[in-house]
Design a protein around this motif. Structure first.
Motif, PDB file in Angstrom:
ATOM      1  N   ALA A 176       2.888   5.518   0.126  1.00 16.15           N
ATOM      2  CA  ALA A 176       3.934   6.542   0.117  1.00 16.15           C
ATOM      3  C   ALA A 176       3.621   7.631  -0.911  1.00 16.15           C
ATOM      4  CB  ALA A 176       5.285   5.903  -0.183  1.00 16.15           C
ATOM      5  N   LEU A 177       3.141   7.218  -2.085  1.00 13.46           N
ATOM      6  CA  LEU A 177       2.824   8.188  -3.139  1.00 13.46           C
ATOM      7  C   LEU A 177       1.652   9.087  -2.749  1.00 13.46           C
ATOM      8  CD1 LEU A 177       3.259   5.979  -6.333  1.00 13.46           C
ATOM      9  CD2 LEU A 177       4.758   7.816  -5.549  1.00 13.46           C
ATOM     10  N   LEU A 178       0.755   8.578  -1.900  1.00 12.28           N
ATOM     11  CA  LEU A 178      -0.340   9.412  -1.406  1.00 12.28           C
ATOM     12  C   LEU A 178       0.191  10.645  -0.687  1.00 12.28           C
ATOM     13  CD1 LEU A 178      -3.389   9.856  -0.776  1.00 12.28           C
ATOM     14  CD2 LEU A 178      -3.069   8.413   1.243  1.00 12.28           C
ATOM     15  N   GLY A 179       1.377  10.526  -0.120  1.00 16.02           N
ATOM     16  CA  GLY A 179       1.934  11.651   0.617  1.00 16.02           C
ATOM     17  C   GLY A 179       2.364  12.827  -0.234  1.00 16.02           C
ATOM     18  N   ARG A 180       2.628  12.619  -1.539  1.00 15.13           N
ATOM     19  CA  ARG A 180       3.188  13.692  -2.360  1.00 15.13           C
ATOM     20  C   ARG A 180       2.292  14.935  -2.449  1.00 15.13           C
ATOM     21  NH1 ARG A 180       4.283  14.638  -8.569  1.00 15.13           N
ATOM     22  NH2 ARG A 180       6.102  16.010  -8.424  1.00 15.13           N
ATOM     23  N   PRO A 181       0.981  14.790  -2.728  1.00 13.27           N
ATOM     24  CA  PRO A 181       0.159  16.006  -2.787  1.00 13.27           C
ATOM     25  C   PRO A 181       0.105  16.765  -1.465  1.00 13.27           C
ATOM     26  CG  PRO A 181      -1.006  14.116  -3.724  1.00 13.27           C
ATOM     27  CD  PRO A 181       0.193  13.582  -3.034  1.00 13.27           C
ATOM     28  N   PHE A 182       0.454  16.090  -0.385  1.00 16.32           N
ATOM     29  CA  PHE A 182       0.410  16.696   0.949  1.00 16.32           C
ATOM     30  C   PHE A 182       1.812  17.040   1.455  1.00 16.32           C
ATOM     31  CE2 PHE A 182      -3.257  13.898   0.456  1.00 16.32           C
ATOM     32  CZ  PHE A 182      -4.306  14.736   0.801  1.00 16.32           C
ATOM     33  N   GLY A 183       2.728  17.344   0.544  1.00 15.88           N
ATOM     34  CA  GLY A 183       4.082  17.681   0.953  1.00 15.88           C
ATOM     35  C   GLY A 183       4.846  16.483   1.479  1.00 15.88           C
ATOM     36  N   TRP A 184       4.602  15.302   0.896  1.00 10.31           N
ATOM     37  CA  TRP A 184       5.224  14.040   1.298  1.00 10.31           C
ATOM     38  C   TRP A 184       4.922  13.726   2.757  1.00 10.31           C
ATOM     39  CZ3 TRP A 184       6.472  10.746  -2.311  1.00 10.31           C
ATOM     40  CH2 TRP A 184       6.863  11.223  -3.573  1.00 10.31           C
ATOM     41  N   HIS A 185       3.688  13.940   3.146  1.00 10.68           N
ATOM     42  CA  HIS A 185       3.222  13.582   4.491  1.00 10.68           C
ATOM     43  C   HIS A 185       3.321  12.065   4.684  1.00 10.68           C
ATOM     44  CE1 HIS A 185       0.971  14.056   8.193  1.00 10.68           C
ATOM     45  NE2 HIS A 185       0.058  13.178   7.788  1.00 10.68           N
ATOM     46  N   ASP A 186       3.696  11.627   5.872  1.00 13.43           N
ATOM     47  CA  ASP A 186       3.865  10.211   6.178  1.00 13.43           C
ATOM     48  C   ASP A 186       2.543   9.615   6.646  1.00 13.43           C
ATOM     49  OD1 ASP A 186       4.652   7.700   6.888  1.00 13.43           O
ATOM     50  OD2 ASP A 186       5.931   8.320   8.572  1.00 13.43           O
ATOM     51  N   PHE A 187       1.919   8.786   5.805  1.00  9.94           N
ATOM     52  CA  PHE A 187       0.624   8.194   6.142  1.00  9.94           C
ATOM     53  C   PHE A 187       0.755   6.856   6.866  1.00  9.94           C
ATOM     54  CE2 PHE A 187      -0.896  11.313   3.096  1.00  9.94           C
ATOM     55  CZ  PHE A 187      -2.134  11.676   3.630  1.00  9.94           C
ATOM     56  N   THR A 188       1.977   6.383   7.066  1.00  6.38           N
ATOM     57  CA  THR A 188       2.136   5.102   7.764  1.00  6.38           C
ATOM     58  C   THR A 188       1.774   5.213   9.247  1.00  6.38           C
ATOM     59  OG1 THR A 188       4.487   5.512   8.258  1.00  6.38           O
ATOM     60  CG2 THR A 188       3.962   4.388   6.175  1.00  6.38           C
ATOM     61  N   GLN A 189       1.643   6.414   9.756  1.00  6.54           N
ATOM     62  CA  GLN A 189       1.341   6.619  11.171  1.00  6.54           C
ATOM     63  C   GLN A 189      -0.134   6.380  11.498  1.00  6.54           C
ATOM     64  OE1 GLN A 189       1.316  11.035  12.227  1.00  6.54           O
ATOM     65  NE2 GLN A 189       2.100  11.134  10.098  1.00  6.54           N
ATOM     66  N   TYR A 190      -0.991   6.176  10.482  1.00 10.78           N
ATOM     67  CA  TYR A 190      -2.430   6.048  10.706  1.00 10.78           C
ATOM     68  C   TYR A 190      -2.907   4.601  10.549  1.00 10.78           C
ATOM     69  CZ  TYR A 190      -2.069  11.071   9.787  1.00 10.78           C
ATOM     70  OH  TYR A 190      -1.706  12.399   9.815  1.00 10.78           O
ATOM     71  N   ASP A 191      -4.022   4.307  11.149  1.00 13.20           N
ATOM     72  CA  ASP A 191      -4.696   3.019  10.994  1.00 13.20           C
ATOM     73  C   ASP A 191      -5.303   2.959   9.593  1.00 13.20           C
ATOM     74  OD1 ASP A 191      -6.354   0.807  10.993  1.00 13.20           O
ATOM     75  OD2 ASP A 191      -7.309   1.267  12.911  1.00 13.20           O
ATOM     76  N   LEU A 192      -4.902   1.968   8.805  1.00 13.12           N
ATOM     77  CA  LEU A 192      -5.362   1.879   7.419  1.00 13.12           C
ATOM     78  C   LEU A 192      -6.864   1.695   7.306  1.00 13.12           C
ATOM     79  CD1 LEU A 192      -2.598  -0.401   5.852  1.00 13.12           C
ATOM     80  CD2 LEU A 192      -2.958   2.030   5.403  1.00 13.12           C
ATOM     81  N   ASP A 193      -7.470   1.061   8.300  1.00  9.28           N
ATOM     82  CA  ASP A 193      -8.894   0.745   8.196  1.00  9.28           C
ATOM     83  C   ASP A 193      -9.773   1.672   9.030  1.00  9.28           C
ATOM     84  OD1 ASP A 193      -8.652  -1.506   6.392  1.00  9.28           O
ATOM     85  OD2 ASP A 193      -7.598  -2.479   8.042  1.00  9.28           O
TER      86      ASP A 193
END
Length: 454
Positions: A301-318
Motif C-alpha cells: 500500500a505504501l508503494l502507492g504513495r509516490p504514484f499518487g496512491w496508485h493501487d498495486f493490489t491489481q497486479y501479479d506480485l511475481d
C-alpha cells in the motif's frame, strides 16, 4: 570566521512516521502523543536542554487509511508551535507549510506572528505538495503539475519575503510625549503582480529580532534542488552514505553559487534516526524491529504513495514490475522515477520491488555511543552534512543520544556547549544557526544593495 559546528534539529513524530512503524507501542509513548501538547512541550524542552537548534514539525494535508500513524491524527503546525513558543526560550520552531495550497499573505502573517511570539525563533519548511489527493481537499479537480508547483512555490516565497519587508526598522517610534506612534514613511506596499499571485500589501506586522523567519526546504527533484538553491537557508535531505551526502552538498553549493548566493550560508541537514545501545548488535535489533512494516500488504500500500496512491493490489506480485508510463509525474516524481528505473534495470518483480524499497535497510547512525559519535564525526568532517535532523519518539532513546553521544561530540569540538547569546540576534533561530539577518531592501540605498549582493 566562527568555527564550523554541528547543527541539530529534533523532528517530533509523536506515534511514528514512515520507517518507524512500531514506536507507538513503546510504553513511554502515549497512544495520543501526536495530539498531546504536553508530550510536545516535554520533547521540545528535552531538545532545548540539549542545546538543539530547532524542533521541526512535518505536515501534510491529505491522508488515506494507509497513511503512517502520526499522519492520521496530528496537530496543525502553527497552532502547535505557538504553544511551544511560550513553553521554551531558545530553541527554533520550524513549521512545514505548503506553497501549493496556501495564499502568501496568510502564510506571511502567520509566520511573522510566530516569529514575534517566539522573539525571533520561527522557521518555514517550504514544500510544494506531492500528494495529488490534496487537490480534492481544496476544491480542485486536479493537482498542480511539476512546472506549476515549483513555479508557484518560488513566486510564493518571494511574495512572502516581500511582505516581511513591509516595515523598516523604527517604523513604530511609539513616542508618547510627542504623540507619534507610527512613521508612515517606513511602511511599504508590495504591489506584486505575477503569474500566480497578485498581492498589494503591506503586511500588518513588523519584523522580529531575526529580521525574517529562516527558510528551510526539502525536495530532491531537479526542480526541488533549484528551488532550494534559490531560496533556502537550510535544506532537509536524506543520504544513505557519505558519498551521497557529499555529492548532494556539492550539487547544492554549485546551484546556490549560480543563483548569486553564498554557498557558505546554506546548510545541509539530513533527517536521521539515531539508536544507541550497549552493543552494535543490540542497536541493530531495535532498528530492525522499529523499521519492519506491519505486513507485506502495508508495504504494498505504501508503494502507492509516490504514484499518487496508485493501487498495486491489481497486479501479479511475481510478474515483472508493471509498466506505469508517466504515473507519478505529478506526485513524488523523483521517488517514483527511482522505483521504476531500478525495477526496470534490475528486472525486479513487483514483490521484489516492494522488498527493495520498503524492506529493512540499516541506517548509518545506529550502534554504541562511541560508534555513533565516530560516524557523525566522519560525515561532518567529510562535508557530507552540516547537521542532523533527529527523529524523536521514545524519550529515553533520545536521552541516550544526549547523555552519551553529545558529550563525545563536544569533547571533539564538533557540537557546541551552550546557546550563544552574545550577538544581537544570538537567541534567535538565525543566531542558533549562524545565519545573517536578511537586509530589508527598503532600508538601504541601491549602491548598498549591490555591495550586499556581491
Amino acid at each position: 570566521m566562527a568555527k564550523r559546528q554541528l547543527k541539530l534539529g529534533a523532528v517530533l513524530m509523536g506515534v511514528g512516521g514512515p520507517g518507524d512503524q512500531w514506536s507507538w507501542k513503546d510504553p513511554e509513548v502515549p497512544g495520543d502523543a501526536s495530539v498531546d501538547i504536553d508530550w510536545y512541550i516535554a520533547r521540545a524542552r528535552q531538545a532545548e536542554d540539549a542545546k538543539f537548534d530547532q524542533v521541526f514539525i512535518v505536515d501534510s494535508q491529505y491522508i488515506t487509511d494507509r497513511s503512517p500513524n502520526h499522519y492520521l491524527n496530528r496537530l496543525e503546525p502553527f497552532t502547535l508551535l505557538s504553544a511551544l513558543a511560550v513553553a521554551t526560550e531558545n530553541i527554533g520552531l520550524v513549521a512545514t507549510i505548503s506553497t501549493s495550497y496556501n495564499e502568501p499573505f496568510n502564510v506571511a502573517r502567520r509566520f511573522a506572528s510566530l516569529d514575534l511570539i517566539s522573539k525571533g525563533r520561527a522557521g518555514w519548511n517550504v514544500v510544494a505538495t506531492g500528494d495529488g489527493g490534496t487537490a480534492r481537499n481544496f476544491s480542485r479537480d486536479e493537482h498542480f503539475d511539476y512546472e506549476h508547483r515549483y513555479g508557484r512555490a518560488l513566486e510564493h516565497v518571494r511574495v512572502v519575503q516581500g511582505l516581511w519587508n513591509s516595515y523598516e526598522d523604527g517604523a513604530f517610534p511609539r513616542d508618547k510625549e510627542a504623540g507619534v506612534f507610527f512613521d508612515p514613511s517606513k511602511q511599504h506596499r508590495l504591489d506584486h503582480a505575477g503569474r500566480y499571485f497578485q498581492v498589494e500589501g503591506p503586511l500588518n506586522l513588523d519584523r522580529s529580532a531575526q529580521g525574517q523567519p529562516v527558510i528551510f526546504q526539502a525536495g530532491d527533484s531537479e526542480e526541488g534542488r533549484q528551488l532550494g538553491a534559490a531560496i533556502a537557508d537550510a535544506i532537509f535531505t536524506h543520504s544513505n552514505t557519505i558519498a551521497e551526502g557529499q555529492a548532494f552538498r556539492e550539487d547544492i553549493r554549485r546551484r546556490v553559487l549560480a543563483a548569486g548566493r553564498d554557498p557558505e550560508q546554506v546548510l545541509i541537514l539530513p533527517g536521521v534516526q539515531i539508536i544507541v545501545r550497549d552493543t552494535v548488535e543490540e542497536a541493530r535489533e531495535v532498528e530492525r524491529a522499529r523499521r519492519a512494516a506491519p505486513s507485506f500488504a502495508q508495504q504494498l500500500a505504501l508503494l502507492g504513495r509516490p504514484f499518487g496512491w496508485h493501487d498495486f493490489t491489481q497486479y501479479d506480485l511475481d510478474a515483472p514490475f508493471p509498466d506505469l508510463g508517466d504515473l507519478g509525474k505529478d506526485s513524488f516524481k523523483t521517488h517514483a522515477e527511482a522505483i521504476k528505473k531500478t525495477a526496470r534495470e534490475e528486472g525486479l518483480t513487483l514483490r521484489q520491488t516492494v522488498e527493495r524499497f520498503f524492506g529493512y535497510k540499516p541506517g548509518p547512525f545506529v550502534g554504541t555511543a562511541q560508534s555513533v559519535a565516530d560516524e557523525i564525526t566522519e560525515w561532518f568532517e567529510a562535508g557530507a552534512l552540516d547537521g542532523l535532523n533527529v527523529s524523536i519518539t521514545v524519550p529515553s532513546e533520545f536521552a541516550r543520544f544526549v547523555e552519551e553521544v553529545l558529550p563525545l561530540l563536544r569533547q571533539r569540538g564538533i557540537a557546541r556547549e551552550d546557546y550563544d547569546g552574545t550577538t544581537p540576534h544570538g537567541n534567535t533561530l538565525r543566531g542558533n544557526l549562524g545565519l545573517p539577518i536578511p537586509t530589508n531592501i527598503h532600508s538601504v540605498t541601491p549602491e548598498e544593495l549591490v555591495a550586499t549582493a556581491s
